[in-house]
Write a protein that holds these residues in place. Structure first.
Motif, PDB file in Angstrom:
ATOM      1  N   ILE A 174      34.796  47.037  55.251  1.00 53.72           N
ATOM      2  CA  ILE A 174      34.095  46.741  53.998  1.00 53.72           C
ATOM      3  C   ILE A 174      33.175  45.534  54.175  1.00 53.72           C
ATOM      4  O   ILE A 174      32.019  45.547  53.750  1.00 53.72           O
ATOM      5  N   ARG A 186      31.379  38.812  46.971  1.00 55.59           N
ATOM      6  CA  ARG A 186      31.791  39.976  46.192  1.00 55.59           C
ATOM      7  C   ARG A 186      32.631  40.971  46.993  1.00 55.59           C
ATOM      8  O   ARG A 186      33.701  41.369  46.539  1.00 55.59           O
ATOM      9  N   VAL A 235      36.461  42.219  46.272  1.00 59.69           N
ATOM     10  CA  VAL A 235      36.866  43.619  46.187  1.00 59.69           C
ATOM     11  C   VAL A 235      38.018  43.907  47.160  1.00 59.69           C
ATOM     12  O   VAL A 235      39.011  44.553  46.801  1.00 59.69           O
ATOM     13  N   ILE A 245      41.663  45.277  45.907  1.00 57.84           N
ATOM     14  CA  ILE A 245      42.149  46.601  46.297  1.00 57.84           C
ATOM     15  C   ILE A 245      43.379  46.483  47.199  1.00 57.84           C
ATOM     16  O   ILE A 245      44.380  47.179  47.008  1.00 57.84           O
ATOM     17  N   VAL A 262      34.275  46.434  38.979  1.00 62.72           N
ATOM     18  CA  VAL A 262      33.715  47.768  39.182  1.00 62.72           C
ATOM     19  C   VAL A 262      32.831  48.149  38.004  1.00 62.72           C
ATOM     20  O   VAL A 262      31.745  48.700  38.164  1.00 62.72           O
ATOM     21  N   ASN A 316      29.480  46.709  38.113  1.00 63.37           N
ATOM     22  CA  ASN A 316      28.656  47.379  39.119  1.00 63.37           C
ATOM     23  C   ASN A 316      28.103  48.696  38.599  1.00 63.37           C
ATOM     24  O   ASN A 316      27.042  49.136  38.980  1.00 63.37           O
ATOM     25  N   THR A 341      36.437  51.686  47.501  1.00 64.82           N
ATOM     26  CA  THR A 341      36.020  50.547  46.685  1.00 64.82           C
ATOM     27  C   THR A 341      35.416  51.034  45.373  1.00 64.82           C
ATOM     28  O   THR A 341      34.867  50.259  44.621  1.00 64.82           O
ATOM     29  N   PHE A 342      35.503  52.327  45.116  1.00 63.79           N
ATOM     30  CA  PHE A 342      34.974  52.913  43.882  1.00 63.79           C
ATOM     31  C   PHE A 342      33.515  52.551  43.682  1.00 63.79           C
ATOM     32  O   PHE A 342      33.087  52.236  42.590  1.00 63.79           O
ATOM     33  N   GLY A 343      32.769  52.551  44.761  1.00 65.49           N
ATOM     34  CA  GLY A 343      31.342  52.282  44.664  1.00 65.49           C
ATOM     35  C   GLY A 343      30.996  50.809  44.497  1.00 65.49           C
ATOM     36  O   GLY A 343      29.838  50.459  44.356  1.00 65.49           O
ATOM     37  N   ALA A 344      32.009  49.936  44.516  1.00 65.55           N
ATOM     38  CA  ALA A 344      31.724  48.517  44.327  1.00 65.55           C
ATOM     39  C   ALA A 344      31.082  47.904  45.573  1.00 65.55           C
ATOM     40  O   ALA A 344      30.422  46.889  45.494  1.00 65.55           O
ATOM     41  N   VAL A 345      31.301  48.511  46.724  1.00 65.13           N
ATOM     42  CA  VAL A 345      30.623  48.082  47.953  1.00 65.13           C
ATOM     43  C   VAL A 345      30.017  49.318  48.575  1.00 65.13           C
ATOM     44  O   VAL A 345      30.697  50.314  48.760  1.00 65.13           O
TER      45      VAL A 345
END
Lengths: 290, 276
Positions: free
Chosen positions: A173, A210, A214, A218, A284, A287, B271-275
């Motif tokens: 990520i 950010r 995340v 998670i 989220v 975003n 990341t559910f589209g967060a990244v």
């Protein structure tokens, strides 16, 4: 007319998913709340009776609860710290020009795809066994005494295994985020004579804030309920040393058959997870609008 | 001069990256090697790295003694079944939210996400009791159902983020040309959605294959997938390392291959589209 038809169709298409998830969320949760107010032991059928908040009092004042809460927090905190402190430099390294990067990336990401029971048992037996494990042999090469990992440092051993599983996730990520960092910005900083360190502190790190958040959220959600790794390696022991909340609830429910107390514990776990979920959903959601 | 520095830089980062990559991958490599050793060699100190008597005997024994294929088949049915059903429910839902959004779409999406946040252990007791009463304990149906529900939010989310990227103008153009919704779906939407569908399918196969909470708690033998089968090696210590390794190698090999294909989607999906 057409739009109305479309709207209706859209709603029809959405309904099964919403209905299923709604049932999935409400029914078990309602039952958990209900069971939590009962004296209910599967070994003693027919003795169910309403006891109000007694189970909560019992669960929350049980020394095992405090121990397992502490273990849960230590486990989550340590794995987060390890995966991020190692994940950032690792992601930075993989963001460099590396010959054969795709192969390196495959090797780094691999542990994430290994099922939890396999990674736990391979680490426990092949690597960490105090006599025949590879670590013991390496320690021997350096003239050090072998460590009896699961007896001397059981929680740390579990943390080590889980960190190995989650490091790829954090790295991947962070790497994805790094690759979206504007090249021009980095070059401009370089031209202005910024040192690599200050470029990292003032450009890269803020950009990573950010994705790091995340990753933390998670991972926390998954790590709060780590189960399989403990189940196959230590079974929560020795004593309560590797019992986390999830394992405590499991043992109360399926070993001691104390439905009431396990349900109360389950609700405690739900509350804990919700605190984290609250923040994640907000990030989220923000975003989603952008 | 500048070029020299770049080359040196490249050499250093290449060596460092390969070293770290190898270290991280090593436990898996070590396991694969052990699966080709005899039990005695797998346990031996000092360990032999490559120069041992290579044998495939463990792979044969694992099947003969413990019916590996039975559990592999369970894994395939449970992971495949739950993923397919989740896709069937999720595709219409995601399609509807991506192409006919309402004021509440965002709330619905976030609510779906929040169902995924519920720790499974929080509902272990009622699910176990419901399953016991319905006779669903240790059945593939039961596991398919629960894994399907567990992964549904992720599937919907992933599909939603993919569908949203399909330009709406194209759909409008198709509508102007008089295409019905059915035709629109088959001839316009589907071809553009296939990559997203494929990666969603892949990621969820992986998640379901590796799921080790519900499978461990709700199955014992008949319906036990590979996660549970491997866990059964946790009791007899020592003597079964090579066989454990062989069984483990077989259990993770297909998913490792699929996983390597889907690493990009992994970030997006988890990341559910967060990244992105």
């Amino acid at each position: 007319m057409a739009t109305q038809q479309t709207q209706l169709l859209a709603r029809t298409l959405l309904t099964p998913a919403v209905a299923l998830l709604f049932i999935w969320m409400i029914v078990p949760l309602a039952l958990t709340i209900y069971f939590a107010t009962l004296h209910y032991n599967l070994l003693d059928p027919g003795s169910e009776s309403f006891v109000g908040l007694e189970n909560f009092r019992y669960f929350l004042t049980d020394p095992a609860f405090l121990a397992s809460l502490q273990n849960t927090l230590v486990l989550v905190g340590s794995v987060l710290a390890i995966t991020i402190l190692l994940g950032v430099p690792l992601a930075l390294l993989l963001d460099q020009q590396v010959v054969g990067l795709s192969i390196v990336r495959l090797m780094v990401i691999a542990p994430f795809f290994v099922m939890p029971t396999v990674s736990a048992l391979v680490w426990k037996n092949l690597l960490m066994h105090p006599v025949s494990g590879l670590f013991a042999w390496i320690a021997h090469l350096f003239g050090l005494p072998a460590i009896d990992w699961f007896n001397d440092a059981p929680l740390f051993s579990v943390i080590l295994i889980i960190s190995w599983q989650w490091l790829p996730f954090a790295t991947l990520i962070l790497l994805t985020a790094l690759q979206s960092l504007d090249e021009e910005q980095k070059e401009a900083a370089e031209m202005d004579g910024a040192s690599a360190l200050s470029a990292f502190i003032y450009i890269t790190l803020p950009h990573l804030a950010r994705p790091i958040t995340v990753v933390i959220l998670i991972e926390t959600i998954f790590l709060l309920t780590v189960f399989a790794e403990i189940f196959v390696t230590t079974g929560g022991g020795p004593g309560l040393q590797t019992t986390n909340i999830a394992f405590l609830i499991y043992s109360q429910a399926l070993i001691q058959y104390d439905v009431g107390s396990a349900s109360a514990g389950g609700l405690v776990a739900v509350v804990l997870a919700n605190i984290v979920a609250f923040f994640l959903v907000r990030i989220v959601g923000r975003n989603l609008e952008a | 001069m500048a070029r020299m520095v770049t080359t040196r830089h490249k050499v250093i980062s290449t060596v460092a990256a390969w070293l770290v990559g190898f270290l991280i991958f090593f436990p898996i490599l070590w396991m694969v090697l052990a699966s080709f050793k005899t039990e005695l060699e797998a346990f031996a100190i000092p360990p032999s790295f490559l120069f041992f008597h290579w044998t495939t005997e463990n792979y044969v024994t694992v099947q003969e003694r413990s019916d590996y294929l039975h559990h592999a088949l369970n894994s395939i049915i449970i992971a495949g079944g739950s993923t397919l059903i989740a896709m069937l429910i999720a595709i219409p839902a995601a399609w509807s939210m991506a192409f006919s959004p309402t004021k509440r779409t965002k709330d619905v999406l976030l609510w779906m996400l929040s169902t995924k946040m519920m720790p499974p252990v929080g509902v272990l007791v009622p699910i176990y009791l419901i399953y016991r009463n319905l006779g669903l304990l240790d059945t593939r149906t039961g596991l398919v159902f629960i894994l399907c529900l567990g992964n549904l939010p992720i599937v919907i989310w992933m599909l939603f983020t993919y569908f949203k990227e399909i330009p709406k103008d194209i759909l409008e153009a198709a509508r102007m040309d008089g295409a019905t919704i059915g035709r629109e779906l088959i001839y316009v939407l589907t071809p553009m959605a296939v990559p997203g569908l494929a990666s969603t399918l892949l990621l969820n196969l992986i998640l379901a294959w590796n799921e080790a909470f519900w499978t461990l708690n709700l199955s014992t033998l008949e319906a036990a997938p590979l996660t549970v089968f491997i866990a059964s090696y946790s009791s007899p210590e020592g003597l079964f390392w090579a066989k454990l390794s062989a069984a483990s190698t077989l259990a993770i090999a297909p998913i490792l291959v699929l996983g390597w294909f889907s690493q990009r989607q992994l970030v997006r999906g988890l990341t559910f589209g967060a990244v992105k």
